[in-house]
Design a protein around this motif. Sequence first.
Motif, PDB file in Angstrom:
ATOM      1  N   ARG A   1       0.802  -1.236   0.000  1.00  0.00           N
ATOM      2  CA  ARG A   1       0.000   0.000   0.000  1.00  0.00           C
ATOM      3  C   ARG A   1       0.830   1.280   0.000  1.00  0.00           C
ATOM      4  O   ARG A   1       0.329   2.355   0.302  1.00  0.00           O
ATOM      5  N   THR A   2       2.122   1.170  -0.292  1.00  0.00           N
ATOM      6  CA  THR A   2       2.989   2.344  -0.355  1.00  0.00           C
ATOM      7  C   THR A   2       3.558   2.470  -1.764  1.00  0.00           C
ATOM      8  O   THR A   2       4.004   1.475  -2.335  1.00  0.00           O
ATOM      9  N   ARG A   3       3.521   3.700  -2.308  1.00  0.00           N
ATOM     10  CA  ARG A   3       4.081   3.938  -3.637  1.00  0.00           C
ATOM     11  C   ARG A   3       5.522   4.396  -3.494  1.00  0.00           C
ATOM     12  O   ARG A   3       5.835   5.330  -2.764  1.00  0.00           O
ATOM     13  N   PHE A   4       6.415   3.729  -4.223  1.00  0.00           N
ATOM     14  CA  PHE A   4       7.828   4.064  -4.201  1.00  0.00           C
ATOM     15  C   PHE A   4       8.223   4.662  -5.544  1.00  0.00           C
ATOM     16  O   PHE A   4       8.025   4.042  -6.590  1.00  0.00           O
ATOM     17  N   GLU A   5       8.761   5.878  -5.492  1.00  0.00           N
ATOM     18  CA  GLU A   5       9.295   6.511  -6.699  1.00  0.00           C
ATOM     19  C   GLU A   5      10.768   6.131  -6.813  1.00  0.00           C
ATOM     20  O   GLU A   5      11.480   6.086  -5.807  1.00  0.00           O
ATOM     21  N   PRO A   6      11.237   5.854  -8.022  1.00  0.00           N
ATOM     22  CA  PRO A   6      12.598   5.313  -8.146  1.00  0.00           C
ATOM     23  C   PRO A   6      13.703   6.330  -7.913  1.00  0.00           C
ATOM     24  O   PRO A   6      13.613   7.478  -8.334  1.00  0.00           O
ATOM     25  N   HIS A   7      14.739   5.872  -7.220  1.00  0.00           N
ATOM     26  CA  HIS A   7      15.997   6.614  -7.146  1.00  0.00           C
ATOM     27  C   HIS A   7      16.720   6.408  -8.473  1.00  0.00           C
ATOM     28  O   HIS A   7      16.531   5.394  -9.149  1.00  0.00           O
ATOM     29  N   PRO A   8      17.578   7.351  -8.902  1.00  0.00           N
ATOM     30  CA  PRO A   8      18.333   7.153 -10.141  1.00  0.00           C
ATOM     31  C   PRO A   8      19.326   5.997 -10.041  1.00  0.00           C
ATOM     32  O   PRO A   8      19.760   5.634  -8.951  1.00  0.00           O
ATOM     33  N   TRP A   9      19.675   5.451 -11.194  1.00  0.00           N
ATOM     34  CA  TRP A   9      20.608   4.326 -11.252  1.00  0.00           C
ATOM     35  C   TRP A   9      22.024   4.778 -10.850  1.00  0.00           C
ATOM     36  O   TRP A   9      22.578   5.661 -11.485  1.00  0.00           O
ATOM     37  N   PRO A  10      22.630   4.148  -9.842  1.00  0.00           N
ATOM     38  CA  PRO A  10      24.064   4.387  -9.607  1.00  0.00           C
ATOM     39  C   PRO A  10      24.855   3.857 -10.811  1.00  0.00           C
ATOM     40  O   PRO A  10      24.421   2.917 -11.479  1.00  0.00           O
ATOM     41  N   ALA A  11      26.012   4.429 -11.077  1.00  0.00           N
ATOM     42  CA  ALA A  11      26.807   4.055 -12.249  1.00  0.00           C
ATOM     43  C   ALA A  11      27.075   2.553 -12.307  1.00  0.00           C
ATOM     44  O   ALA A  11      26.965   1.936 -13.368  1.00  0.00           O
ATOM     45  N   ALA A  12      27.391   1.946 -11.189  1.00  0.00           N
ATOM     46  CA  ALA A  12      27.718   0.518 -11.178  1.00  0.00           C
ATOM     47  C   ALA A  12      26.526  -0.339 -11.588  1.00  0.00           C
ATOM     48  O   ALA A  12      26.683  -1.392 -12.205  1.00  0.00           O
ATOM     49  N   LEU A  13      25.319   0.113 -11.243  1.00  0.00           N
ATOM     50  CA  LEU A  13      24.120  -0.658 -11.588  1.00  0.00           C
ATOM     51  C   LEU A  13      23.683  -0.430 -13.023  1.00  0.00           C
ATOM     52  O   LEU A  13      23.073  -1.309 -13.634  1.00  0.00           O
ATOM     53  N   ALA A  14      23.965   0.745 -13.583  1.00  0.00           N
ATOM     54  CA  ALA A  14      23.573   1.025 -14.965  1.00  0.00           C
ATOM     55  C   ALA A  14      24.270   0.057 -15.920  1.00  0.00           C
ATOM     56  O   ALA A  14      23.651  -0.489 -16.841  1.00  0.00           O
ATOM     57  N   ASP A  15      25.549  -0.197 -15.691  1.00  0.00           N
ATOM     58  CA  ASP A  15      26.290  -1.144 -16.527  1.00  0.00           C
ATOM     59  C   ASP A  15      25.813  -2.570 -16.273  1.00  0.00           C
ATOM     60  O   ASP A  15      25.614  -3.357 -17.203  1.00  0.00           O
ATOM     61  N   LEU A  16      25.606  -2.900 -15.017  1.00  0.00           N
ATOM     62  CA  LEU A  16      25.180  -4.248 -14.650  1.00  0.00           C
ATOM     63  C   LEU A  16      23.811  -4.575 -15.245  1.00  0.00           C
ATOM     64  O   LEU A  16      23.559  -5.699 -15.677  1.00  0.00           O
ATOM     65  N   ARG A  17      22.933  -3.598 -15.268  1.00  0.00           N
ATOM     66  CA  ARG A  17      21.593  -3.783 -15.826  1.00  0.00           C
ATOM     67  C   ARG A  17      21.656  -4.343 -17.250  1.00  0.00           C
ATOM     68  O   ARG A  17      20.952  -5.292 -17.588  1.00  0.00           O
ATOM     69  N   THR A  18      22.510  -3.761 -18.099  1.00  0.00           N
ATOM     70  CA  THR A  18      22.646  -4.210 -19.485  1.00  0.00           C
ATOM     71  C   THR A  18      23.104  -5.660 -19.547  1.00  0.00           C
ATOM     72  O   THR A  18      22.606  -6.462 -20.343  1.00  0.00           O
ATOM     73  N   ARG A  19      24.019  -6.016 -18.691  1.00  0.00           N
ATOM     74  CA  ARG A  19      24.537  -7.383 -18.672  1.00  0.00           C
ATOM     75  C   ARG A  19      23.487  -8.381 -18.192  1.00  0.00           C
ATOM     76  O   ARG A  19      23.389  -9.493 -18.726  1.00  0.00           O
ATOM     77  N   VAL A  20      22.686  -7.982 -17.196  1.00  0.00           N
ATOM     78  CA  VAL A  20      21.627  -8.865 -16.703  1.00  0.00           C
ATOM     79  C   VAL A  20      20.540  -9.032 -17.773  1.00  0.00           C
ATOM     80  O   VAL A  20      20.021 -10.136 -17.979  1.00  0.00           O
ATOM     81  N   GLU A  21      20.208  -7.946 -18.468  1.00  0.00           N
ATOM     82  CA  GLU A  21      19.226  -8.030 -19.553  1.00  0.00           C
ATOM     83  C   GLU A  21      19.688  -9.016 -20.620  1.00  0.00           C
ATOM     84  O   GLU A  21      18.900  -9.829 -21.121  1.00  0.00           O
ATOM     85  N   ARG A  22      20.968  -8.948 -20.982  1.00  0.00           N
ATOM     86  CA  ARG A  22      21.512  -9.841 -21.995  1.00  0.00           C
ATOM     87  C   ARG A  22      21.472 -11.289 -21.515  1.00  0.00           C
ATOM     88  O   ARG A  22      21.090 -12.198 -22.253  1.00  0.00           O
ATOM     89  N   ALA A  23      21.845 -11.520 -20.263  1.00  0.00           N
ATOM     90  CA  ALA A  23      21.865 -12.881 -19.719  1.00  0.00           C
ATOM     91  C   ALA A  23      20.466 -13.489 -19.648  1.00  0.00           C
ATOM     92  O   ALA A  23      20.285 -14.681 -19.901  1.00  0.00           O
ATOM     93  N   CYS A  24      19.481 -12.652 -19.300  1.00  0.00           N
ATOM     94  CA  CYS A  24      18.111 -13.146 -19.109  1.00  0.00           C
ATOM     95  C   CYS A  24      17.234 -12.997 -20.345  1.00  0.00           C
ATOM     96  O   CYS A  24      16.084 -13.450 -20.338  1.00  0.00           O
ATOM     97  N   ASP A  25      17.753 -12.337 -21.380  1.00  0.00           N
ATOM     98  CA  ASP A  25      16.997 -12.080 -22.604  1.00  0.00           C
ATOM     99  C   ASP A  25      15.663 -11.403 -22.267  1.00  0.00           C
ATOM    100  O   ASP A  25      14.588 -11.824 -22.714  1.00  0.00           O
ATOM    101  N   ALA A  26      15.741 -10.355 -21.458  1.00  0.00           N
ATOM    102  CA  ALA A  26      14.536  -9.636 -21.008  1.00  0.00           C
ATOM    103  C   ALA A  26      14.917  -8.199 -20.671  1.00  0.00           C
ATOM    104  O   ALA A  26      16.039  -7.939 -20.221  1.00  0.00           O
ATOM    105  N   PRO A  27      14.009  -7.241 -20.892  1.00  0.00           N
ATOM    106  CA  PRO A  27      14.292  -5.847 -20.539  1.00  0.00           C
ATOM    107  C   PRO A  27      13.957  -5.567 -19.072  1.00  0.00           C
ATOM    108  O   PRO A  27      12.996  -6.109 -18.532  1.00  0.00           O
ATOM    109  N   PHE A  28      14.747  -4.709 -18.433  1.00  0.00           N
ATOM    110  CA  PHE A  28      14.493  -4.297 -17.048  1.00  0.00           C
ATOM    111  C   PHE A  28      14.600  -2.781 -16.955  1.00  0.00           C
ATOM    112  O   PHE A  28      15.565  -2.194 -17.444  1.00  0.00           O
ATOM    113  N   ASN A  29      13.601  -2.153 -16.316  1.00  0.00           N
ATOM    114  CA  ASN A  29      13.652  -0.702 -16.137  1.00  0.00           C
ATOM    115  C   ASN A  29      13.736  -0.306 -14.663  1.00  0.00           C
ATOM    116  O   ASN A  29      13.612   0.863 -14.321  1.00  0.00           O
ATOM    117  N   SER A  30      13.964  -1.299 -13.790  1.00  0.00           N
ATOM    118  CA  SER A  30      14.008  -1.006 -12.352  1.00  0.00           C
ATOM    119  C   SER A  30      14.684  -2.160 -11.623  1.00  0.00           C
ATOM    120  O   SER A  30      14.816  -3.264 -12.156  1.00  0.00           O
TER     121      SER A  30
END
Length: 198
Positions: free
Chosen positions: A73-102
């Motif tokens: 019952r609580t809405r969470f607005e996203p914090h911006p991506w830290p640099a280390a996670l922005a790069d990791l996100r792309t690698r996880v998307e490639r490994a899982c063959d799926a897009p992630f926006n959070s």
Amino acid sequence: MRDGAWQALPLPGADLAIIAGWLAPAEADALLAELLTAIPWENHRIRMFGREVASPRLSCWIGDPGASYVYSRTRFEPHPWPAALADLRTRVERACDAPFNSVLANLYRSGSDAMGWHSDDEPELGARPVIASLSLGATRRFLLRARAGDTRTHELQLAHGSLLRMGGDTQRHYRHALPRMARVSAPRLNLTFRHILR
């Protein structure tokens, strides 16, 4: 990132697979050390048994602008991506063959921090979400149990650098939990990458 093949986990009605050593130990160590300080950790308030209590872990909701998330019952607005996670996100998307926006970052400070039985089935994740869970730090038990029928508990050991992919009808058919482990004193940082429908 090391080479590694997905190992399917045979649970009826679920789509689960894991790569035990997706990150090499040295890279996992460095990422854990960086994220412990780079992420603005919060102790969220959640609703349990009709009352509001402090969550038994520290968390931070991170994502693209507009990727807000409603939990307990609580809405969470996203914090911006830290640099280390922005790069990791792309690698996880490639490994899982799926897009992630959070990503929901969870910090279990010791074995005393835990999470009870639940499914990641919020409407904004869609009917059949793909969720990628990267574990850093202490090895912890990860339990799964069918929501109906078979009441057996299935257990995984989520080790440092492991990547777990949950897709298909997993959230519809199963709940999962991270129980307390009294003898664990080291922290575990868990990153659960998701795609919020907007």
